[in-house]
Design a protein around this motif. Structure first.
Motif, PDB file in Angstrom:
ATOM      1  N   MET A  49     -32.331   0.095  -0.573  1.00  0.00           N
ATOM      2  CA  MET A  49     -31.866   1.402  -1.070  1.00  0.00           C
ATOM      3  C   MET A  49     -30.521   1.229  -1.750  1.00  0.00           C
ATOM      4  SD  MET A  49     -31.150   4.916   1.094  1.00  0.00           S
ATOM      5  CE  MET A  49     -32.880   5.236   1.372  1.00  0.00           C
ATOM      6  N   ALA A  50     -30.342   1.839  -2.885  1.00  0.00           N
ATOM      7  CA  ALA A  50     -29.064   1.779  -3.580  1.00  0.00           C
ATOM      8  C   ALA A  50     -27.991   2.483  -2.765  1.00  0.00           C
ATOM      9  CB  ALA A  50     -29.192   2.428  -4.956  1.00  0.00           C
ATOM     10  N   THR A  51     -26.743   2.168  -3.060  1.00  0.00           N
ATOM     11  CA  THR A  51     -25.662   2.696  -2.234  1.00  0.00           C
ATOM     12  C   THR A  51     -25.499   4.194  -2.383  1.00  0.00           C
ATOM     13  OG1 THR A  51     -24.053   2.283  -3.979  1.00  0.00           O
ATOM     14  CG2 THR A  51     -24.418   0.523  -2.380  1.00  0.00           C
ATOM     15  N   ALA A  52     -25.560   4.698  -3.619  1.00  0.00           N
ATOM     16  CA  ALA A  52     -25.418   6.140  -3.891  1.00  0.00           C
ATOM     17  C   ALA A  52     -24.082   6.685  -3.435  1.00  0.00           C
ATOM     18  CB  ALA A  52     -26.548   6.931  -3.236  1.00  0.00           C
ATOM     19  N   THR A  53     -23.091   5.813  -3.263  1.00  0.00           N
ATOM     20  CA  THR A  53     -21.767   6.246  -2.844  1.00  0.00           C
ATOM     21  C   THR A  53     -20.725   5.621  -3.755  1.00  0.00           C
ATOM     22  OG1 THR A  53     -22.429   6.386  -0.538  1.00  0.00           O
ATOM     23  CG2 THR A  53     -20.085   6.311  -0.970  1.00  0.00           C
ATOM     24  N   ARG A  54     -19.820   6.410  -4.275  1.00  0.00           N
ATOM     25  CA  ARG A  54     -18.747   5.892  -5.112  1.00  0.00           C
ATOM     26  C   ARG A  54     -17.479   6.689  -4.839  1.00  0.00           C
ATOM     27  NH1 ARG A  54     -22.023   2.588  -5.640  1.00  0.00           N
ATOM     28  NH2 ARG A  54     -22.899   1.639  -7.526  1.00  0.00           N
ATOM     29  N   GLN A  55     -16.332   6.008  -4.857  1.00  0.00           N
ATOM     30  CA  GLN A  55     -15.065   6.729  -4.809  1.00  0.00           C
ATOM     31  C   GLN A  55     -14.013   5.877  -5.482  1.00  0.00           C
ATOM     32  OE1 GLN A  55     -13.879   8.402  -1.076  1.00  0.00           O
ATOM     33  NE2 GLN A  55     -11.892   9.015  -1.839  1.00  0.00           N
ATOM     34  N   THR A  56     -13.620   6.240  -6.670  1.00  0.00           N
ATOM     35  CA  THR A  56     -12.607   5.547  -7.437  1.00  0.00           C
ATOM     36  C   THR A  56     -11.703   6.590  -8.057  1.00  0.00           C
ATOM     37  OG1 THR A  56     -14.010   5.530  -9.390  1.00  0.00           O
ATOM     38  CG2 THR A  56     -14.130   3.607  -7.956  1.00  0.00           C
ATOM     39  N   ALA A  57     -10.649   6.135  -8.721  1.00  0.00           N
ATOM     40  CA  ALA A  57      -9.740   7.089  -9.343  1.00  0.00           C
ATOM     41  C   ALA A  57     -10.453   7.898 -10.421  1.00  0.00           C
ATOM     42  CB  ALA A  57      -8.551   6.343  -9.933  1.00  0.00           C
ATOM     43  N   GLN A  58     -11.350   7.248 -11.161  1.00  0.00           N
ATOM     44  CA  GLN A  58     -12.093   7.938 -12.205  1.00  0.00           C
ATOM     45  C   GLN A  58     -13.452   7.272 -12.332  1.00  0.00           C
ATOM     46  OE1 GLN A  58      -9.969   8.181 -15.849  1.00  0.00           O
ATOM     47  NE2 GLN A  58     -11.606   9.189 -16.973  1.00  0.00           N
ATOM     48  N   LEU A  59     -14.483   8.066 -12.542  1.00  0.00           N
ATOM     49  CA  LEU A  59     -15.821   7.506 -12.642  1.00  0.00           C
ATOM     50  C   LEU A  59     -15.972   6.704 -13.931  1.00  0.00           C
ATOM     51  CD1 LEU A  59     -18.113  10.451 -11.465  1.00  0.00           C
ATOM     52  CD2 LEU A  59     -17.149   8.601 -10.097  1.00  0.00           C
ATOM     53  N   THR A  60     -16.592   5.541 -13.808  1.00  0.00           N
ATOM     54  CA  THR A  60     -16.912   4.758 -14.993  1.00  0.00           C
ATOM     55  C   THR A  60     -18.175   5.331 -15.637  1.00  0.00           C
ATOM     56  OG1 THR A  60     -18.322   3.229 -13.779  1.00  0.00           O
ATOM     57  CG2 THR A  60     -15.959   2.710 -13.874  1.00  0.00           C
ATOM     58  N   ASP A  61     -18.497   4.846 -16.833  1.00  0.00           N
ATOM     59  CA  ASP A  61     -19.726   5.291 -17.499  1.00  0.00           C
ATOM     60  C   ASP A  61     -20.944   4.967 -16.640  1.00  0.00           C
ATOM     61  OD1 ASP A  61     -18.225   6.188 -19.608  1.00  0.00           O
ATOM     62  OD2 ASP A  61     -18.605   4.425 -20.882  1.00  0.00           O
ATOM     63  N   GLU A  62     -20.924   3.805 -15.995  1.00  0.00           N
ATOM     64  CA  GLU A  62     -22.040   3.412 -15.136  1.00  0.00           C
ATOM     65  C   GLU A  62     -22.181   4.345 -13.944  1.00  0.00           C
ATOM     66  OE1 GLU A  62     -23.498  -0.428 -12.426  1.00  0.00           O
ATOM     67  OE2 GLU A  62     -21.678  -0.542 -13.656  1.00  0.00           O
ATOM     68  N   ASP A  88     -22.612  15.588  -2.801  1.00  0.00           N
ATOM     69  CA  ASP A  88     -21.236  16.042  -2.622  1.00  0.00           C
ATOM     70  C   ASP A  88     -20.365  15.255  -3.593  1.00  0.00           C
ATOM     71  OD1 ASP A  88     -21.919  17.771  -0.598  1.00  0.00           O
ATOM     72  OD2 ASP A  88     -21.409  16.380   1.002  1.00  0.00           O
ATOM     73  N   ALA A  89     -19.599  15.958  -4.414  1.00  0.00           N
ATOM     74  CA  ALA A  89     -18.744  15.305  -5.389  1.00  0.00           C
ATOM     75  C   ALA A  89     -17.295  15.708  -5.162  1.00  0.00           C
ATOM     76  CB  ALA A  89     -19.176  15.677  -6.814  1.00  0.00           C
ATOM     77  N   ILE A  90     -16.430  14.704  -5.107  1.00  0.00           N
ATOM     78  CA  ILE A  90     -14.996  14.919  -5.003  1.00  0.00           C
ATOM     79  C   ILE A  90     -14.347  14.261  -6.213  1.00  0.00           C
ATOM     80  CG2 ILE A  90     -15.039  14.966  -2.483  1.00  0.00           C
ATOM     81  CD1 ILE A  90     -13.966  12.101  -2.505  1.00  0.00           C
ATOM     82  N   PRO A  91     -13.081  14.531  -6.490  1.00  0.00           N
ATOM     83  CA  PRO A  91     -12.439  13.869  -7.621  1.00  0.00           C
ATOM     84  C   PRO A  91     -12.557  12.342  -7.504  1.00  0.00           C
ATOM     85  CG  PRO A  91     -11.065  15.666  -6.858  1.00  0.00           C
ATOM     86  CD  PRO A  91     -12.185  15.540  -5.872  1.00  0.00           C
ATOM     87  N   GLY A  92     -13.270  11.745  -8.430  1.00  0.00           N
ATOM     88  CA  GLY A  92     -13.402  10.294  -8.444  1.00  0.00           C
ATOM     89  C   GLY A  92     -14.468   9.718  -7.544  1.00  0.00           C
ATOM     90  N   GLY A  93     -15.288  10.549  -6.909  1.00  0.00           N
ATOM     91  CA  GLY A  93     -16.287   9.990  -6.008  1.00  0.00           C
ATOM     92  C   GLY A  93     -17.444  10.931  -5.756  1.00  0.00           C
ATOM     93  N   PHE A  94     -18.528  10.401  -5.181  1.00  0.00           N
ATOM     94  CA  PHE A  94     -19.692  11.221  -4.865  1.00  0.00           C
ATOM     95  C   PHE A  94     -20.551  10.504  -3.847  1.00  0.00           C
ATOM     96  CE2 PHE A  94     -20.723   8.606  -8.539  1.00  0.00           C
ATOM     97  CZ  PHE A  94     -21.939   8.029  -8.203  1.00  0.00           C
ATOM     98  N   VAL A  95     -21.347  11.289  -3.132  1.00  0.00           N
ATOM     99  CA  VAL A  95     -22.310  10.744  -2.188  1.00  0.00           C
ATOM    100  C   VAL A  95     -23.492  11.708  -2.110  1.00  0.00           C
ATOM    101  CG1 VAL A  95     -21.232  11.841  -0.172  1.00  0.00           C
ATOM    102  CG2 VAL A  95     -22.680   9.832   0.136  1.00  0.00           C
TER     103      VAL A  95
END
Length: 259
Positions: free
Chosen positions: A1-14, A115-122
């Motif tokens: 299963m893909a991670t589906a979780t990201r949290q960085t200062a700003q989302l990349t295009d990917e 759920d999306a927060i500034p720079g991240g989502f899950v």
């Protein structure tokens, strides 16, 4: 299963592409922002939040003292709610909606939400049920088995992702929360303010609004512009309400058992 979780200062295009793919399979998107304690009072004033209009909630989590469920991406929660039916959830995160079994995905009790927060989502899958506040109180007092707080469907969902017996879990909590729904002028959509009060005196204020999976970027831009106009900083470090509660009560439990 893909991670589906990201949290960085700003989302990349990917990452933006991954988010778009996730929301296509979700039921809804919730945009969230936590406000630093130093700015919470000014934020409440700017939004004209009236605490007397809030709804009191008492939140309990269930996990092992070592937070094994949390590490496995499983959240088990019971919530007593003032003036309405209380509820329980078994939540799995992160998930990829298309990878959920068909019988689970089609359940009327399952909600898949990003759920999306500034720079991240899950993305999470939450199996819900409702019951009385008295039932939850009986369980936390040891008068009712923990497993009986959850439906058969919830228990099956739990067993599919956790190798732990529900009745063996520790009770972590409660956290008291105050939830206030408002319709601020200039935003054009409901805004929810939720204040979580932790036993050590710390608190998290979270602002959120929900939107359809087709409009997260537009709604996020509108919400940022509205908050900026009100003088509310959207660049602060983000805090996770559930994670903070689990860590606080697990540490307290470990200290008690160690003593």
């Amino acid at each position: 299963m893909a991670t589906a979780t990201r949290q960085t200062a700003q989302l990349t295009d990917e990452q933006e592409a991954e988010l778009l793919q996730l929301v296509k399979g979700a039921d809804s998107v919730e945009l969230k922002l936590t406000i630093p304690e130093s700015n919470q009072r000014s934020t409440a004033g700017a939004l004209q939040l009236d605490p007397l209009g809030g709804q009191i909630r008492q939140v309990f989590f269930f996990d092992t003292p070592g937070l094994d469920l949390d590490r496995a991406g499983v959240v088990v929660r019971a919530r007593r709610i003032q003036g309405k039916r209380s509820d329980t959830v078994v939540k799995l995160r992160p998930v990829v909606p298309d990878e959920l079994p068909d019988d689970v995905r089609k359940s009327r009790n399952l909600v898949v939400e990003v759920d999306a927060i500034p720079g991240g989502f899950v993305c999470s899958a939450t199996m819900k049920d409702r019951l009385s506040a008295a039932d939850i109180r009986a369980a936390v007092l040891g008068e009712r088995p923990i497993r009986r707080l959850f439906s058969k469907e919830q228990r099956r969902f739990f067993r599919a992702h956790a190798d732990v017996d529900l009745d063996s879990l520790s009770i972590l909590g409660p956290v008291f929360a105050l939830k206030l729904k408002t319709q601020p002028k200039g935003l054009g959509r409901p805004l929810v303010a939720e204040l979580w009060l932790y036993p050590d005196g710390s608190r998290i204020l979270e602002l959120s609004t929900k939107c359809a999976p087709t409009e997260p970027f537009q709604v996020a831009a509108e919400a940022r512009a509205f908050l900026a106009e009100k003088g509310i900083d959207v660049t602060g470090e983000q805090q996770m309400k559930t994670r903070k509660a689990l860590q606080f009560f697990a540490k307290e439990l470990q200290a008690t058992e160690g003593g």
